[in-house]
Design a protein around this motif. Structure first.
Motif, PDB file in Angstrom:
ATOM      1  N   ARG A  26      78.408  29.847  27.527  1.00 50.99           N
ATOM      2  CA  ARG A  26      79.725  30.386  27.202  1.00 50.99           C
ATOM      3  C   ARG A  26      79.994  31.617  28.057  1.00 50.99           C
ATOM      4  NH1 ARG A  26      81.460  26.682  25.000  1.00 50.99           N
ATOM      5  NH2 ARG A  26      80.583  25.691  23.178  1.00 50.99           N
ATOM      6  N   ARG A  77      81.639  32.109  38.279  1.00 45.90           N
ATOM      7  CA  ARG A  77      80.772  30.910  38.247  1.00 45.90           C
ATOM      8  C   ARG A  77      80.545  30.384  39.653  1.00 45.90           C
ATOM      9  NH1 ARG A  77      82.437  26.184  34.492  1.00 45.90           N
ATOM     10  NH2 ARG A  77      80.265  25.769  34.059  1.00 45.90           N
ATOM     11  N   GLU A 100      70.038  29.195  33.628  1.00 48.86           N
ATOM     12  CA  GLU A 100      71.305  29.479  34.313  1.00 48.86           C
ATOM     13  C   GLU A 100      71.525  28.513  35.475  1.00 48.86           C
ATOM     14  OE1 GLU A 100      72.073  34.240  33.801  1.00 48.86           O
ATOM     15  OE2 GLU A 100      70.368  33.679  35.028  1.00 48.86           O
ATOM     16  N   ALA A 116      72.417  25.167  34.015  1.00 49.93           N
ATOM     17  CA  ALA A 116      73.763  25.186  33.426  1.00 49.93           C
ATOM     18  C   ALA A 116      74.851  25.060  34.492  1.00 49.93           C
ATOM     19  CB  ALA A 116      73.969  26.472  32.620  1.00 49.93           C
ATOM     20  N   LEU A 117      74.562  25.516  35.709  1.00 48.03           N
ATOM     21  CA  LEU A 117      75.547  25.383  36.791  1.00 48.03           C
ATOM     22  C   LEU A 117      75.881  23.920  37.062  1.00 48.03           C
ATOM     23  CD1 LEU A 117      74.890  27.756  39.795  1.00 48.03           C
ATOM     24  CD2 LEU A 117      77.052  27.283  38.673  1.00 48.03           C
ATOM     25  N   ARG A 131      76.828  21.914  35.082  1.00 47.10           N
ATOM     26  CA  ARG A 131      77.986  21.522  34.264  1.00 47.10           C
ATOM     27  C   ARG A 131      79.299  21.979  34.888  1.00 47.10           C
ATOM     28  NH1 ARG A 131      77.354  17.375  32.032  1.00 47.10           N
ATOM     29  NH2 ARG A 131      79.115  17.743  30.670  1.00 47.10           N
ATOM     30  N   TYR A 132      79.231  22.685  35.992  1.00 44.94           N
ATOM     31  CA  TYR A 132      80.450  23.236  36.619  1.00 44.94           C
ATOM     32  C   TYR A 132      81.534  22.181  36.803  1.00 44.94           C
ATOM     33  CZ  TYR A 132      83.480  25.234  40.191  1.00 44.94           C
ATOM     34  OH  TYR A 132      84.574  25.663  40.892  1.00 44.94           O
ATOM     35  N   ALA A 133      81.132  21.033  37.342  1.00 47.48           N
ATOM     36  CA  ALA A 133      82.124  20.005  37.665  1.00 47.48           C
ATOM     37  C   ALA A 133      82.866  19.505  36.435  1.00 47.48           C
ATOM     38  CB  ALA A 133      81.446  18.837  38.368  1.00 47.48           C
ATOM     39  N   SER A 136      83.447  21.388  33.614  1.00 44.66           N
ATOM     40  CA  SER A 136      84.184  22.398  32.845  1.00 44.66           C
ATOM     41  C   SER A 136      84.713  23.474  33.771  1.00 44.66           C
ATOM     42  CB  SER A 136      83.273  23.019  31.798  1.00 44.66           C
ATOM     43  OG  SER A 136      82.083  23.471  32.393  1.00 44.66           O
ATOM     44  N   LYS A 137      85.099  23.045  34.980  1.00 41.51           N
ATOM     45  CA  LYS A 137      85.572  23.974  35.988  1.00 41.51           C
ATOM     46  C   LYS A 137      86.758  24.793  35.504  1.00 41.51           C
ATOM     47  CE  LYS A 137      87.809  23.723  40.510  1.00 41.51           C
ATOM     48  NZ  LYS A 137      89.226  23.680  40.164  1.00 41.51           N
ATOM     49  N   TYR A 181      86.050  30.180  30.088  1.00 38.87           N
ATOM     50  CA  TYR A 181      84.707  30.723  30.048  1.00 38.87           C
ATOM     51  C   TYR A 181      83.659  29.682  30.374  1.00 38.87           C
ATOM     52  CZ  TYR A 181      84.873  35.615  29.307  1.00 38.87           C
ATOM     53  OH  TYR A 181      85.003  36.959  29.513  1.00 38.87           O
ATOM     54  N   GLY A 182      84.071  28.612  31.009  1.00 41.50           N
ATOM     55  CA  GLY A 182      83.120  27.628  31.464  1.00 41.50           C
ATOM     56  C   GLY A 182      82.226  27.109  30.372  1.00 41.50           C
ATOM     57  N   GLY A 183      82.768  26.447  29.378  1.00 44.98           N
ATOM     58  CA  GLY A 183      81.911  25.894  28.347  1.00 44.98           C
ATOM     59  C   GLY A 183      82.603  24.764  27.624  1.00 44.98           C
ATOM     60  N   ALA A 184      82.611  23.579  28.221  1.00 43.78           N
ATOM     61  CA  ALA A 184      83.227  22.443  27.556  1.00 43.78           C
ATOM     62  C   ALA A 184      82.300  21.972  26.449  1.00 43.78           C
ATOM     63  CB  ALA A 184      83.466  21.328  28.554  1.00 43.78           C
ATOM     64  N   ASP A 210      78.340  20.757  26.625  1.00 47.14           N
ATOM     65  CA  ASP A 210      77.616  21.306  27.771  1.00 47.14           C
ATOM     66  C   ASP A 210      76.213  21.754  27.388  1.00 47.14           C
ATOM     67  OD1 ASP A 210      79.591  20.853  29.517  1.00 47.14           O
ATOM     68  OD2 ASP A 210      80.071  22.945  29.955  1.00 47.14           O
ATOM     69  N   GLU A 211      76.142  22.495  26.284  1.00 48.07           N
ATOM     70  CA  GLU A 211      74.843  23.029  25.890  1.00 48.07           C
ATOM     71  C   GLU A 211      73.824  21.937  25.623  1.00 48.07           C
ATOM     72  OE1 GLU A 211      74.631  26.259  22.880  1.00 48.07           O
ATOM     73  OE2 GLU A 211      76.585  26.728  23.747  1.00 48.07           O
ATOM     74  N   VAL A 227      72.547  20.494  28.849  1.00 51.77           N
ATOM     75  CA  VAL A 227      71.611  21.388  29.535  1.00 51.77           C
ATOM     76  C   VAL A 227      70.244  21.341  28.856  1.00 51.77           C
ATOM     77  CG1 VAL A 227      71.107  23.803  30.097  1.00 51.77           C
ATOM     78  CG2 VAL A 227      73.401  22.891  30.462  1.00 51.77           C
TER      79      VAL A 227
END
Lengths: 347, 253
Positions: A8, A228, B93, B96-97, B99-101, B103-104, B108-111, B114-115, B118
């Motif tokens: 998050r 990011r 970290e 987790a990157l 997941r960028y594609a 939740s671009k 706050y980058g967290g669809a 995602d968790e 990861v």
């Protein structure tokens, strides 16, 4: 829980921002109070209150110094520190290079050349009027970045740390020789020009404050939104491309933002070296490399760092004053060796 | 799934790749083999759009140049040969990157999900224990698994690997290949990899291409392509004879 903070965003909690803001405010107040003439704290508050409310009876004997000299200067110093530090952090991320900074890459030098040319030829661009110096500095900052990165890329496709730094050094020397050449023909403007090469924020006014503030608000929001992507770049451009970052576009956006900020800072304060090197590095030791934290913390840290350096430059040889660039370069040169040694061991 | 037609790459006047065409179907593991300078890694660079190329590469019938970078990354993921770690990012970290594609555009980058993705990728690669460790402190094998975990978190349809076990100890080599072998079993997935080790290409590949100086020498079943008939002229030596010689030391033991 650590896992949720990473996904998050991994940004700071509001309390952490509050603490950083408080710390910066504290350094700000000290910087306003101390100097060749020291001013009591209550005079500072009284003067500010007088200026804000317009009630003349609150003014003290120090009000003039506080309102028209100290406060605009320290504001400029804080904003410049924040800007240069943010630029350093962003470039260190894009280039995956802990030694990248406006001064080590020669971008500040390039911007100075632009400013010097504008001053000595009295260039007044259409539509920009007196802002010609600022605009030329920005354009030269961007062109310098393009030249340095293009040249490094030609010399070494992997863009290794050392290649970029060496290119930056060569470029800086090249630029400084042209600046010397321009100075030789500048005649009566020599004194103004010498100012750029030293780096000082003495004699800055509220218009300068407003200029840097505008640039910082604009560029910082752009750079912070790319945290990011910067994390991805910091793990290598191939990795950034693999995870889906639009490498070319994001890089261009960030480099433009960085050029604008450096150009504005240089056009107002000259070349103040190494701020963008020292401050993000120290911040990274506290916050870790995640740009969600690093970028914003670097701004606060950079503001404090430059305010303290400026305070030192005003007080160390009282009543004389050193250009702040002398102080930061002194600290920065030592830090450069330290960081180079450390990054060499790791990489 | 993937169709490459008449792919060519040149640096200046030098032709690195010339007229390469192949297809990749789901469930396939395509091995690209060949001596140094054959153009193996360049095929992968072109696929990742890391260099200019002529010809056409299409994914599910659509030219990859027409995909936005993050959409392409949802379908195609890459593992490069070297990992450039300069800063002390945590293993989690880095993963987790991946997941960028997906939740671009999230502020706050967290669809959602995602968790879980990861954590799943971390446990698949056996990295759950190391999740909070700095990548600068990892061994070569752990670092390689971290980037494989990033790929798993990215969850593309096709993964492309450039010498995935280069300079890794045997135990990690085995781990990495088994991880990929497990990953490919799910429907709709495929793998392309460049390998130096010809035995590995035969063992894990379901299809192989042998390249020499930018041109295809042979393509098809790994046992047929990676065979004396084609290898000996390309490597200018008796390849399988040498392999047998190496292995024979074990029989003497």
């Amino acid at each position: 829980m650590p896992s949720s903070t990473v996904i998050r965003g991994g940004g700071f909690r509001p309390a952490a921002y509050g603490a950083m803001l408080l710390g910066t405010a504290f350094v700000f107040i000290i910087s306003v109070c101390l100097g060749s003439v020291s001013v009591p704290l209550r005079d500072v508050f009284a003067s500010v209150a007088a200026a804000l409310s317009g009630e003349k009876q609150l003014l003290t004997g120090h009000s003039d110094i506080i309102l028209s000299v100290r406060i605009p200067r320290v504001l400029c110093v804080a904003l410049t520190g924040a800007s240069l530090s943010l630029c350093g952090a962003a470039m260190q991320g894009i280039l995956r290079n802990p030694l990248a900074d406006g001064s080590t890459l020669g971008v500040s030098g390039g911007a100075s050349l632009g400013a010097v040319l504008a001053i000595s030829f009295g260039s007044r661009l259409p539509f920009f009027g007196g802002g010609g110096v600022v605009v030329t500095a920005i354009v030269f900052a961007f062109m310098s970045l393009a030249v340095i990165l293009g040249l490094s890329h030609k010399l070494d496709r992997s863009l290794s740390t050392n290649t970029i730094i060496l290119t930056g050094i060569v470029y800086s020397m090249f630029v400084s020789s042209i600046i010397s050449l321009v100075i030789a023909f500048a005649g009566d403007k020599v004194k103004t020009i010498t100012f750029w090469t030293m780096g000082s924020l003495a004699n800055t006014d509220y218009l300068n404050v407003l200029t840097i503030l505008t640039a910082l608000l604009l560029c910082a929001s752009l750079i912070l939104m790319r945290s990011r992507e910067l994390n991805a770049f910091a793990l290598g451009e191939d990795n950034a491309r693999s995870v889906g970052v639009n490498v070319k576009r994001v890089k261009l956006e960030l480099l433009i933002a960085v050029s604008i900020l450096i150009g504005v800072c240089v056009s107002i304060g000259g070349t103040i070296g190494f701020v963008g090197l020292v401050s993000p590095h120290m911040t990274r030791m506290l916050t870790g490399p995640n740009h969600k934290r690093l970028l914003s913390a670097s701004m606060f840290f950079g503001a404090c760092f430059l305010m303290l350096a400026d305070l030192l430059s005003r007080t160390i040889v009282r009543p004389m004053e050193l250009p702040v660039g002398v102080v930061t370069s002194f600290i920065g040169a030592v830090a450069f060796v330290f960081i180079f040694k450390k990054s060499g061991r790791v990489g | 799934m993937l169709k490459v037609e008449n792919l060519g790459v040149s640096y200046g006047d030098l032709k690195i790749l010339d007229g390469l065409s192949f297809t990749l179907e789901q469930g396939q593991w395509l091995m690209i083999a060949g001596p140094n300078g054959a153009g193996k890694s360049t095929v992968l660079r072109a696929l990742s759009r890391g260099c200019r190329y002529t010809g056409q590469i299409s994914l599910k019938g659509r030219d990859i140049k027409r995909f936005k970078p993050h959409i392409l990354a949802q379908k195609l993921g890459f593992l490069s040969q070297r990992h450039e770690v300069t800063y002390p990012f945590k293993v989690r970290e880095v993963v987790a990157l991946g997941r960028y594609a997906h939740s671009k555009n999230a502020l706050y980058g967290g669809a959602a999900g995602d968790e879980e993705k990861v954590s799943e990728a971390l446990s698949l690669t056996g990295l759950s224990e190391l999740a909070e460790k700095s990548v600068l402190e990892l061994s070569g094998g752990e670092l390689q698994r971290t980037f494989i975990a990033q790929l798993f978190a990215q969850d593309p349809d096709i993964i492309v690997l450039d010498e995935p076990t280069n300079s890794l100890d045997l135990i990690y080599q085995k781990q990495v290949f088994q991880l990929i072998e497990g990953w490919i079993k799910k429907e709709g997935r495929a793998v392309i990899s460049v390998v130096h080790d010809l035995s590995l290409a035969r063992l894990y590949g379901t299809k192989a291409i042998l390249l020499d100086r930018g041109r295809v020498v042979a393509m098809g079943q790994p046992e047929k392509v990676i065979s004396e008939k084609y290898l000996n002229p390309v490597y200018s030596m008796d390849v399988s004879g040498y392999m047998r010689e190496i292995l024979s030391t074990w029989q003497r033991g």
